[in-house]
Motif scaffolding. Sequence first.
Motif, mmCIF file in Angstrom:
data_model
loop_
_atom_site.group_PDB
_atom_site.id
_atom_site.type_symbol
_atom_site.label_atom_id
_atom_site.label_comp_id
_atom_site.label_asym_id
_atom_site.label_seq_id
_atom_site.Cartn_x
_atom_site.Cartn_y
_atom_site.Cartn_z
ATOM 1 N N LEU A 59 1.683 -4.198 -2.241
ATOM 2 C CA LEU A 59 1.012 -3.094 -2.918
ATOM 3 C C LEU A 59 -0.495 -3.200 -2.729
ATOM 4 N N THR A 60 -1.125 -2.043 -2.718
ATOM 5 C CA THR A 60 -2.576 -1.973 -2.632
ATOM 6 C C THR A 60 -3.065 -0.847 -3.531
ATOM 7 N N SER A 61 -4.319 -0.944 -3.936
ATOM 8 C CA SER A 61 -4.946 0.138 -4.697
ATOM 9 C C SER A 61 -5.549 1.183 -3.760
ATOM 10 N N ALA A 62 -5.686 0.834 -2.497
ATOM 11 C CA ALA A 62 -6.225 1.779 -1.515
ATOM 12 C C ALA A 62 -5.210 2.894 -1.277
ATOM 13 N N THR A 63 -5.698 4.034 -0.827
ATOM 14 C CA THR A 63 -4.790 5.150 -0.536
ATOM 15 C C THR A 63 -4.442 5.217 0.948
ATOM 16 N N THR A 64 -5.167 4.452 1.749
ATOM 17 C CA THR A 64 -4.885 4.386 3.181
ATOM 18 C C THR A 64 -4.841 2.919 3.607
ATOM 19 N N ILE A 65 -4.345 2.697 4.803
ATOM 20 C CA ILE A 65 -4.269 1.328 5.318
ATOM 21 C C ILE A 65 -5.598 0.935 5.950
ATOM 22 N N THR A 66 -6.052 -0.228 5.532
ATOM 23 C CA THR A 66 -7.227 -0.852 6.133
ATOM 24 C C THR A 66 -6.873 -2.318 6.379
ATOM 25 N N GLU A 67 -7.726 -3.011 7.096
ATOM 26 C CA GLU A 67 -7.503 -4.453 7.275
ATOM 27 C C GLU A 67 -7.404 -5.125 5.906
ATOM 28 N N GLU A 68 -8.273 -4.730 4.987
ATOM 29 C CA GLU A 68 -8.306 -5.321 3.645
ATOM 30 C C GLU A 68 -7.033 -5.007 2.868
ATOM 31 N N SER A 69 -6.594 -3.757 2.901
ATOM 32 C CA SER A 69 -5.406 -3.387 2.117
ATOM 33 C C SER A 69 -4.147 -4.066 2.640
ATOM 34 N N MET A 70 -4.159 -4.463 3.906
ATOM 35 C CA MET A 70 -3.008 -5.146 4.485
ATOM 36 C C MET A 70 -3.039 -6.651 4.219
ATOM 37 N N SER A 71 -4.168 -7.159 3.761
ATOM 38 C CA SER A 71 -4.349 -8.608 3.630
ATOM 39 C C SER A 71 -3.866 -9.192 2.313
ATOM 40 N N HIS A 72 -3.876 -8.394 1.257
ATOM 41 C CA HIS A 72 -3.596 -8.926 -0.078
ATOM 42 C C HIS A 72 -2.584 -8.052 -0.822
ATOM 43 N N HIS A 73 -1.899 -8.662 -1.750
ATOM 44 C CA HIS A 73 -0.983 -7.924 -2.620
ATOM 45 C C HIS A 73 -1.690 -7.682 -3.946
ATOM 46 N N ASP A 74 -1.788 -6.421 -4.340
ATOM 47 C CA ASP A 74 -2.375 -6.033 -5.619
ATOM 48 C C ASP A 74 -1.223 -5.595 -6.526
ATOM 49 N N PRO A 75 -0.810 -6.438 -7.478
ATOM 50 C CA PRO A 75 0.360 -6.099 -8.299
ATOM 51 C C PRO A 75 0.192 -4.818 -9.111
ATOM 52 N N PHE A 76 -1.036 -4.325 -9.236
ATOM 53 C CA PHE A 76 -1.278 -3.091 -9.989
ATOM 54 C C PHE A 76 -1.469 -1.893 -9.062
ATOM 55 N N GLY A 77 -1.364 -2.121 -7.766
ATOM 56 C CA GLY A 77 -1.542 -1.043 -6.799
ATOM 57 C C GLY A 77 -0.445 -0.002 -6.897
ATOM 58 N N LYS A 78 -0.753 1.188 -6.499
ATOM 59 C CA LYS A 78 0.207 2.300 -6.523
ATOM 60 C C LYS A 78 0.609 2.746 -5.128
ATOM 61 N N THR A 79 0.013 2.120 -4.119
ATOM 62 C CA THR A 79 0.329 2.437 -2.734
ATOM 63 C C THR A 79 1.142 1.300 -2.135
ATOM 64 N N VAL A 80 2.312 1.635 -1.601
ATOM 65 C CA VAL A 80 3.182 0.669 -0.942
ATOM 66 C C VAL A 80 2.713 0.575 0.508
ATOM 67 N N CYS A 81 2.256 -0.595 0.900
ATOM 68 C CA CYS A 81 1.726 -0.832 2.243
ATOM 69 C C CYS A 81 2.818 -1.519 3.072
ATOM 70 N N VAL A 82 3.478 -0.757 3.930
ATOM 71 C CA VAL A 82 4.579 -1.280 4.742
ATOM 72 C C VAL A 82 3.998 -2.102 5.891
ATOM 73 N N HIS A 83 4.415 -3.358 5.966
ATOM 74 C CA HIS A 83 3.934 -4.252 7.016
ATOM 75 C C HIS A 83 4.870 -4.301 8.213
ATOM 76 N N SER A 84 6.157 -4.349 7.966
ATOM 77 C CA SER A 84 7.128 -4.482 9.063
ATOM 78 C C SER A 84 8.379 -3.676 8.775
ATOM 79 N N VAL A 85 8.868 -3.048 9.806
ATOM 80 C CA VAL A 85 10.203 -2.463 9.841
ATOM 81 C C VAL A 85 10.823 -3.078 11.091
ATOM 82 N N CYS A 86 11.826 -3.887 10.908
ATOM 83 C CA CYS A 86 12.343 -4.679 12.017
ATOM 84 C C CYS A 86 13.870 -4.669 12.013
ATOM 85 N N VAL A 87 14.445 -4.480 13.192
ATOM 86 C CA VAL A 87 15.904 -4.493 13.350
ATOM 87 C C VAL A 87 16.245 -5.414 14.517
ATOM 88 N N ASP A 88 17.261 -6.239 14.324
ATOM 89 C CA ASP A 88 17.773 -7.123 15.364
ATOM 90 C C ASP A 88 18.018 -6.308 16.634
#
Length: 182
Positions: A78-107
Amino acid sequence: MDNKLFLDSLLFEYVNASDVKRAFQLEFEGYPPEEAATLEKLEYRQSLAPTLFLGAYLPPNLSTSSERLLIGFVVSTLTSATTITEESMSHHDPFGKTVCVHSVCVDKLYQRRGVAARMLNEYITKLRNESQNRDTDVKYERAVLISHEYLIPLYQKVGFILKGESQVVHGNDKWFDLTFEF
């Protein structure tokens, strides 16, 4: 087995700590080395945001083992940012409202069979249900991700909207921002 029956037989469960090594194996095989998350990053994401780490599992009757087998996953923080940035991808903000998807992976053995789309639909449904649950304070506003150009149609198929070229530099190829509003 017919593909619809195969997709209907998949189990969707949150990835527990004991399955993170298998998720790392899928990540390592599915992404170029400069884009793949480390085992430590996946463990960090699972420990801080276990309900944002959804796995697609083959049931034991379809697996070569006597246990269910992780064949794909979606992992976010989660992030408090509304868009993806290097910063928003680096940390988990438990109070964030934006779900920052890091990986979608299939065998690789199960790609191009609809697993990613089915898994993403399940993921979005779980996020939406959690946001609408009156017994929880969790209220997600959006999910965001970056994608290579060739995967944009997959994400659009499940409802993500293309926002344009991303400012994020991760690996050698260009990325594009996509958003799903709840």
